[in-house]
Write a protein that holds these residues in place. Structure first.
Motif, PDB file in Angstrom:
ATOM      1  N   GLU A 102       0.813  -1.216   0.000  1.00 32.40           N
ATOM      2  CA  GLU A 102       0.000   0.000   0.000  1.00 32.40           C
ATOM      3  C   GLU A 102       0.850   1.271   0.000  1.00 32.40           C
ATOM      4  O   GLU A 102       0.360   2.366  -0.267  1.00 32.40           O
ATOM      5  CB  GLU A 102      -0.956   0.007   1.194  1.00 32.40           C
ATOM      6  CG  GLU A 102      -0.285   0.059   2.558  1.00 32.40           C
ATOM      7  CD  GLU A 102       0.086  -1.312   3.088  1.00 32.40           C
ATOM      8  OE1 GLU A 102       0.448  -1.390   4.279  1.00 32.40           O
ATOM      9  OE2 GLU A 102       0.016  -2.292   2.323  1.00 32.40           O
ATOM     10  N   ALA A 104      -5.170  -8.687  -5.612  1.00 34.57           N
ATOM     11  CA  ALA A 104      -6.308  -7.766  -5.581  1.00 34.57           C
ATOM     12  C   ALA A 104      -7.521  -8.355  -6.290  1.00 34.57           C
ATOM     13  O   ALA A 104      -8.666  -8.037  -5.958  1.00 34.57           O
ATOM     14  CB  ALA A 104      -5.907  -6.434  -6.219  1.00 34.57           C
ATOM     15  N   TYR A 136       4.639  -6.826   8.151  1.00 36.45           N
ATOM     16  CA  TYR A 136       4.551  -7.270   6.759  1.00 36.45           C
ATOM     17  C   TYR A 136       5.937  -7.649   6.238  1.00 36.45           C
ATOM     18  O   TYR A 136       6.121  -8.717   5.629  1.00 36.45           O
ATOM     19  CB  TYR A 136       3.949  -6.177   5.878  1.00 36.45           C
ATOM     20  CG  TYR A 136       3.878  -6.565   4.416  1.00 36.45           C
ATOM     21  CD1 TYR A 136       2.769  -7.248   3.906  1.00 36.45           C
ATOM     22  CD2 TYR A 136       4.921  -6.276   3.543  1.00 36.45           C
ATOM     23  CE1 TYR A 136       2.709  -7.632   2.575  1.00 36.45           C
ATOM     24  CE2 TYR A 136       4.870  -6.658   2.205  1.00 36.45           C
ATOM     25  CZ  TYR A 136       3.767  -7.332   1.728  1.00 36.45           C
ATOM     26  OH  TYR A 136       3.724  -7.717   0.406  1.00 36.45           O
ATOM     27  N   SER A 153      -0.608 -10.438   4.473  1.00 33.31           N
ATOM     28  CA  SER A 153      -1.928 -10.135   3.920  1.00 33.31           C
ATOM     29  C   SER A 153      -1.910  -8.823   3.144  1.00 33.31           C
ATOM     30  O   SER A 153      -1.219  -7.868   3.520  1.00 33.31           O
ATOM     31  CB  SER A 153      -2.968 -10.051   5.042  1.00 33.31           C
ATOM     32  OG  SER A 153      -3.118 -11.279   5.696  1.00 33.31           O
ATOM     33  N   LEU A 154      -2.676  -8.783   2.068  1.00 33.40           N
ATOM     34  CA  LEU A 154      -2.747  -7.577   1.255  1.00 33.40           C
ATOM     35  C   LEU A 154      -3.391  -6.428   2.023  1.00 33.40           C
ATOM     36  O   LEU A 154      -2.975  -5.275   1.915  1.00 33.40           O
ATOM     37  CB  LEU A 154      -3.533  -7.873  -0.030  1.00 33.40           C
ATOM     38  CG  LEU A 154      -3.564  -6.765  -1.096  1.00 33.40           C
ATOM     39  CD1 LEU A 154      -2.163  -6.477  -1.608  1.00 33.40           C
ATOM     40  CD2 LEU A 154      -4.475  -7.170  -2.248  1.00 33.40           C
ATOM     41  N   ASN A 155      -4.388  -6.741   2.823  1.00 30.69           N
ATOM     42  CA  ASN A 155      -5.095  -5.739   3.617  1.00 30.69           C
ATOM     43  C   ASN A 155      -4.392  -5.549   4.959  1.00 30.69           C
ATOM     44  O   ASN A 155      -4.259  -6.505   5.729  1.00 30.69           O
ATOM     45  CB  ASN A 155      -6.540  -6.184   3.845  1.00 30.69           C
ATOM     46  CG  ASN A 155      -7.364  -5.135   4.565  1.00 30.69           C
ATOM     47  OD1 ASN A 155      -6.854  -4.108   5.028  1.00 30.69           O
ATOM     48  ND2 ASN A 155      -8.663  -5.372   4.674  1.00 30.69           N
ATOM     49  N   PRO A 156      -3.930  -4.328   5.276  1.00 28.19           N
ATOM     50  CA  PRO A 156      -3.238  -4.101   6.552  1.00 28.19           C
ATOM     51  C   PRO A 156      -4.059  -4.527   7.768  1.00 28.19           C
ATOM     52  O   PRO A 156      -3.496  -4.959   8.773  1.00 28.19           O
ATOM     53  CB  PRO A 156      -2.986  -2.584   6.552  1.00 28.19           C
ATOM     54  CG  PRO A 156      -2.951  -2.212   5.110  1.00 28.19           C
ATOM     55  CD  PRO A 156      -3.944  -3.115   4.441  1.00 28.19           C
ATOM     56  N   GLU A 157      -5.371  -4.426   7.691  1.00 27.08           N
ATOM     57  CA  GLU A 157      -6.210  -4.784   8.833  1.00 27.08           C
ATOM     58  C   GLU A 157      -6.203  -6.278   9.114  1.00 27.08           C
ATOM     59  O   GLU A 157      -6.558  -6.705  10.219  1.00 27.08           O
ATOM     60  CB  GLU A 157      -7.645  -4.300   8.600  1.00 27.08           C
ATOM     61  CG  GLU A 157      -7.771  -2.785   8.526  1.00 27.08           C
ATOM     62  CD  GLU A 157      -9.202  -2.344   8.297  1.00 27.08           C
ATOM     63  OE1 GLU A 157     -10.087  -3.223   8.178  1.00 27.08           O
ATOM     64  OE2 GLU A 157      -9.440  -1.125   8.231  1.00 27.08           O
ATOM     65  N   ASP A 158      -5.823  -7.094   8.123  1.00 27.81           N
ATOM     66  CA  ASP A 158      -5.803  -8.553   8.304  1.00 27.81           C
ATOM     67  C   ASP A 158      -4.456  -9.059   8.813  1.00 27.81           C
ATOM     68  O   ASP A 158      -4.314 -10.250   9.100  1.00 27.81           O
ATOM     69  CB  ASP A 158      -6.123  -9.243   6.972  1.00 27.81           C
ATOM     70  CG  ASP A 158      -7.540  -8.958   6.497  1.00 27.81           C
ATOM     71  OD1 ASP A 158      -8.393  -8.692   7.364  1.00 27.81           O
ATOM     72  OD2 ASP A 158      -7.777  -8.989   5.271  1.00 27.81           O
ATOM     73  N   ARG A 159      -3.459  -8.192   8.924  1.00 25.86           N
ATOM     74  CA  ARG A 159      -2.119  -8.608   9.341  1.00 25.86           C
ATOM     75  C   ARG A 159      -2.010  -8.670  10.862  1.00 25.86           C
ATOM     76  O   ARG A 159      -2.905  -8.235  11.573  1.00 25.86           O
ATOM     77  CB  ARG A 159      -1.067  -7.612   8.810  1.00 25.86           C
ATOM     78  CG  ARG A 159      -1.020  -7.497   7.310  1.00 25.86           C
ATOM     79  CD  ARG A 159      -0.115  -6.366   6.870  1.00 25.86           C
ATOM     80  NE  ARG A 159      -0.270  -6.105   5.434  1.00 25.86           N
ATOM     81  CZ  ARG A 159       0.038  -4.958   4.839  1.00 25.86           C
ATOM     82  NH1 ARG A 159       0.511  -3.954   5.551  1.00 25.86           N
ATOM     83  NH2 ARG A 159      -0.142  -4.819   3.545  1.00 25.86           N
TER      84      ARG A 159
END
Length: 303
Positions: free
Chosen positions: A176, A222, A191, A246-252
């Motif tokens: 991101e 994506a 990450y 994970s691509l989404n920071p909230e899932d890391r």
């Protein structure tokens, strides 16, 4: 480098601010700064920032988990506008150099993850996020100990307003943070560690070889494609690594402490052997089915 009359070896790192005088010309031509003196002041401020980062690194090294610089020297460029920053540290083997010549073991990999999580947690407690984690910046200490040994600090309370300097951008940077205009977030460190562990458990290979392949890989994620698990990781270790990536920071993993706790729990439940990582053996081919029938019922093909 080596000192006179000594067998001790050192690393001398040089940072050029700017990396090229073309950058100076661009700043003047675009009107970002009104004259050469203003540009010089800008690069002097950047050099001062490097000095402050060295002080941050050295203060963190007192708490274990980081490798200090022994000296820092700033000199005006001999030609053009800007400064050369010279950093001196004792020579130690980096993870990148080690893995080019020796295979990592399962035990070493888990210890690395735990050690780096602890170092990044200390960094956060001091008010900093480490944003340049990569194998070249991880150093081996003694038996099964790993530390961070380079600059790459951004204040936690300024993440919303800060940009990532180009010198801290790598294949391990969170996706991101695509350019200097991208906002930063507090999962960039976990990450990067996830990718370092992915590479270790994937026979030394990232999911991509260069920036261009990385963009293609990210587009696939994506679009809903899954990240292939690293080939040498069992299901639980793969889950820890893939959560970090994970691509989404909230899932890391949201903090290094959280990720470190997962690695420690993994070690307590499963242990880790100090043998080189190898992919699991392929399942044997099934035995062909034996058909019993009278000879006259068998079909013989033409030769």
């Amino acid at each position: 480098a080596m000192r006179d009359n000594s067998e001790k070896r050192y690393i001398v790192k040089k940072i050029s601010l700017p990396a090229s005088q073309v950058q100076v010309d661009a700043l003047l031509l675009t009107g970002v700064f009104r004259n050469a003196d203003a540009v010089r002041d800008y690069y002097e401020e950047l050099a001062r920032g490097v000095r402050e980062e060295v002080q941050t690194l050295n203060s963190l090294a007192d708490q274990r988990g980081f490798v200090p610089y022994q000296d820092c020297q700033v000199e005006p460029m001999e030609s053009g506008i800007g400064f050369e920053v010279y950093l001196l540290s004792r020579y130690r083997k980096t993870l990148e150099r080690f893995t080019r010549r020796s295979p990592m073991t399962h035990l070493s990999a888990v210890n690395l993850g735990i050690d780096i999580c602890a170092a990044m947690a200390v960094c956060r407690e001091a008010g900093w996020l480490y944003v340049d984690l990569k194998p070249e910046n991880i150093y081996l200490f003694g038996d099964q100990e790993y530390r961070i040994g380079d600059l790459g600090f951004i204040a936690m309370n300024s993440l919303k307003y800060a940009s990532l300097p180009d010198r801290y951008r790598s294949l391990y940077t969170a996706p991101e943070v695509a350019d200097a205009y991208s906002s930063l977030n507090a999962t960039m460190d976990t990450y990067a560690l996830g990718l370092v562990l992915y590479q270790i458990y994937n026979l030394g290979k990232l999911p991509y070889a260069d920036t261009e392949e990385r963009q293609t890989w990210l587009k696939g994620l994506a679009a809903g494609e899954a990240i292939e698990p690293p080939v040498c990781a069992d299901e639980e270790m793969a889950g820890i690594i893939l959560k970090a990536c994970s691509l989404n920071p909230e899932d890391r993993w949201q903090t290094p402490a959280e990720m470190g706790h997962a690695l420690i729990s993994y070690m307590q439940r499963n242990g880790a052997e100090d043998i080189p990582l190898v992919p699991p053996a392929a399942e044997p081919e099934p035995e062909p089915e034996v058909v019993e029938a009278p000879i006259e019922e068998l079909v013989v093909g033409e030769a």
